[in-house]
Design an enzyme around this catalytic site. Sequence first.
Site, PDB file in Angstrom:
ATOM      1  N   CYS A 117       2.606  13.050  19.849  1.00  0.00           N
ATOM      2  CA  CYS A 117       1.987  13.098  21.179  1.00  0.00           C
ATOM      3  C   CYS A 117       0.638  13.802  21.037  1.00  0.00           C
ATOM      4  O   CYS A 117       0.590  14.946  20.580  1.00  0.00           O
ATOM      5  CB  CYS A 117       2.881  13.886  22.142  1.00  0.00           C
ATOM      6  SG  CYS A 117       1.967  14.424  23.615  1.00  0.00           S
ATOM      7  N   ASN A 151      -4.614   8.957  10.394  1.00  0.00           N
ATOM      8  CA  ASN A 151      -4.550   7.582   9.885  1.00  0.00           C
ATOM      9  C   ASN A 151      -4.362   6.629  11.055  1.00  0.00           C
ATOM     10  O   ASN A 151      -3.513   6.875  11.922  1.00  0.00           O
ATOM     11  CB  ASN A 151      -3.380   7.390   8.916  1.00  0.00           C
ATOM     12  CG  ASN A 151      -3.474   6.080   8.144  1.00  0.00           C
ATOM     13  OD1 ASN A 151      -4.358   5.915   7.312  1.00  0.00           O
ATOM     14  ND2 ASN A 151      -2.594   5.146   8.441  1.00  0.00           N
ATOM     15  N   GLU A 152      -5.172   5.603  11.100  1.00  0.00           N
ATOM     16  CA  GLU A 152      -5.013   4.542  12.103  1.00  0.00           C
ATOM     17  C   GLU A 152      -4.541   5.081  13.456  1.00  0.00           C
ATOM     18  O   GLU A 152      -3.476   4.699  13.966  1.00  0.00           O
ATOM     19  CB  GLU A 152      -4.077   3.446  11.588  1.00  0.00           C
ATOM     20  CG  GLU A 152      -4.674   2.684  10.418  1.00  0.00           C
ATOM     21  CD  GLU A 152      -3.947   1.381  10.083  1.00  0.00           C
ATOM     22  OE1 GLU A 152      -2.764   1.242  10.428  1.00  0.00           O
ATOM     23  OE2 GLU A 152      -4.582   0.494   9.484  1.00  0.00           O
ATOM     24  N   GLU A 313      -9.227   0.028   3.723  1.00  0.00           N
ATOM     25  CA  GLU A 313      -8.036  -0.627   3.178  1.00  0.00           C
ATOM     26  C   GLU A 313      -8.165  -2.143   3.300  1.00  0.00           C
ATOM     27  O   GLU A 313      -8.689  -2.651   4.297  1.00  0.00           O
ATOM     28  CB  GLU A 313      -6.773  -0.257   3.974  1.00  0.00           C
ATOM     29  CG  GLU A 313      -6.392   1.194   3.955  1.00  0.00           C
ATOM     30  CD  GLU A 313      -5.148   1.445   4.815  1.00  0.00           C
ATOM     31  OE1 GLU A 313      -4.393   0.480   5.082  1.00  0.00           O
ATOM     32  OE2 GLU A 313      -4.963   2.596   5.227  1.00  0.00           O
ATOM     33  N   LYS A 362       7.707  -1.370   0.398  1.00  0.00           N
ATOM     34  CA  LYS A 362       7.968  -1.494  -1.038  1.00  0.00           C
ATOM     35  C   LYS A 362       7.538  -2.852  -1.592  1.00  0.00           C
ATOM     36  O   LYS A 362       7.252  -2.971  -2.771  1.00  0.00           O
ATOM     37  CB  LYS A 362       9.423  -1.180  -1.384  1.00  0.00           C
ATOM     38  CG  LYS A 362      10.462  -2.172  -0.924  1.00  0.00           C
ATOM     39  CD  LYS A 362      11.836  -1.772  -1.509  1.00  0.00           C
ATOM     40  CE  LYS A 362      12.939  -2.720  -1.104  1.00  0.00           C
ATOM     41  NZ  LYS A 362      13.313  -2.571   0.327  1.00  0.00           N
TER      42      LYS A 362
END
Length: 692
Positions: A117, A151-152, A313, A362
């Site tokens: 939050c 991140n993002e 990325e 993965k």
Amino acid sequence: MSAHLPAGRKVRYGGDYNPEQWPREVWEADHAAFDLASIDTVTLNVFSWATLQPDEDTYDFALLDAIVERAVAAGRDVVLATSTGALPPWLAHRHPEVERTDFQGRRHVYGQRHNACPSSPVYRRLSAELAGRLAERYAGTPGLVAWHVGNEYGGFDGGCWCDLCAAGFREWLRARYGTLERLNDAWNAAFWSHTFSDWEQVVPPNMLSEHWRGPDHTAFQGITLDYRRFMSDAMLANYRDEKERIRAHDATTPVTTNFMGMFRPIDYHRWADDLDFASWDNYPPGQREHARMALAHDVVRGLKDGAPFWVMEQTPTITASRDVNPVKRPGVLRLWSWQAVAHGADAVLYFQMRQSKGACEKYHGAVLDHAGRTDTRAFREVAALGAELDALGDAVLGARTPARVALLFDWDSWWAAEMTDGFNRHARYVDTVLAYYRALWQAGAQVDVVPVTVDLSRYDVVLAPMLHVLKGDVADRLEGVVARGGSVLASYWSGRADVDANAFLMDAPGPLGRLFGLRVEETDSAEPGVTNPVTLKDGAGDDAVAAASLVFEVLVPQDAEVVGTYGAEFYAGTPAVTRHRPGGHDGGEDGGEAWYVATALDDVGVAWVVRRVLGRHGLVGPYADTDDVELAVREGADGARTAFVLNHRSDAVDVAAHASGTDLLTGRAVVAGETLHLEPTDVVVLREDPPR
Ligand code: GLA
Ligand code: ZN
């Protein structure tokens, strides 16, 4: 709004590297492989909070020390992330209020990431503390080139709707409106008897309040828009908390966070000033998205006034989060990477350097697979691109796009156009922007994608697709473009609402009506697939018929000239595309033009209009008529021009070189007019000879 990019000698190459997930022996093999692929930069520590801080009172940097040391010893430059993009379990367990409450009003317990939050005082305190400790410890590390905060931002529903956020929202509203009277007015609260008499009565707009069918269905656009703005600012405050603590220990290393290109929940323009440089993660939704990727690169470049940005990325092979995750075909990684550089990227980085052993990523593609092989197709392509970037050296670093065309991109318009009842839910903002951008892209025009506040005096052509919300003096400034001989083009649904998402009490398109010399009398809509033929006539015999769909505005021209007419419905024969020369039809050479497109034309129609607008200014590029061959240009401060010619087609193509110069990838001399043969996915990086 100046940018401060990490210094460097070449386009940076590397990506997210998470060796905390595997044993140290493997690190040795990793770095040996990176050397083979010319990897110079690794992003470390993106998701390690639980290891760095095992409980509220303990910090442990031993593992990160070893990871950083190993990377530095290998000669790698380091982007250090702050690890605050995913909460550790103990934190959620001890302080449940750090977890988000979702759009349905459900308080989450623990799991996933991008889960904090933004208004939680505990999250704000501990995330800032962690960033500060990292900066204290690692500032001055040789090879530390950038800080990567969080991140993002915005993942997971794009926000939080908890009580802490509700309180933060009320505070934000007080600062914006001062009085409840102004707030009630901005939200047109008299509608459905929503007049608020106490700030405490205001609750976040979600499924428990103003929304009934998800984020786009709100009874009050005003509160919903304000909540999006507030949420953008609340997350920005999180970023600022951390940046401030980093700056206390490190005064100079550039700080950024990775954006998601065209991501609706967060208004990146509100963040741009706080980034030292912009970066984004490029995961196109499909395999043939060249124009969309180009647009997203340009949106990100536009955040810092045209300064270079980073691709933080991209995947070397597959993503993992989609239902179907096809591999990038041979050559595609190279093509898309060069496209990024062509649009202003000074770094091309991957997620990820080595595949995760477990959990949901993965099977996500990586430079190295689980076995660490370097004899795979993916690794070979990565290494080959690395060698090319080495060879390119600093040739385009810092170089900018010489754009004479601006396309206005506006989050408020995006939100207001899509989060409203009435008209047509199938007409989407990005689809509309992309339709116009694609036509510019195919024509080879160099385009800046910019916020509406930008200085328009440097552009010959300004496009305003679906500029639904008119803010500040943008209408006047668009008139200014035309007054000095430029061209402006707007589409349907422009000029419909003010900054509060309320209608203007005047004819549509509101304050734009004078510029376009018309008014919109009715707005018809149709289901997808229903079309209305629009005949386009340019007076020179080059006529066309385009299919229009979704939205059909019925126009009453005042002194605009009719260029296209509807062919069906009760408005058959009335204008669908108009051109207005406010200086008069005999306004001479200097008079500018204002084009209005009242419907969603198909690609043929949009291209027909856009080519005419560009043509007037000599801005149709040399490869415009070869489908899916892209031209993007970067120009250095010394005026040196590098042209990137990119073949996005699945077949080979021959084009005539537009300039003489040297192909920087092969060293071959190119003479203007000679045949350039481009295999599928091929790229030519032409350093143009200076004009004689
Ligand atoms: C995002 C994230 C990464 C990773 C990739 C996978 O961009 O930032 O951590 O999850 O997606 O595609
Ligand atoms: Zn919250």
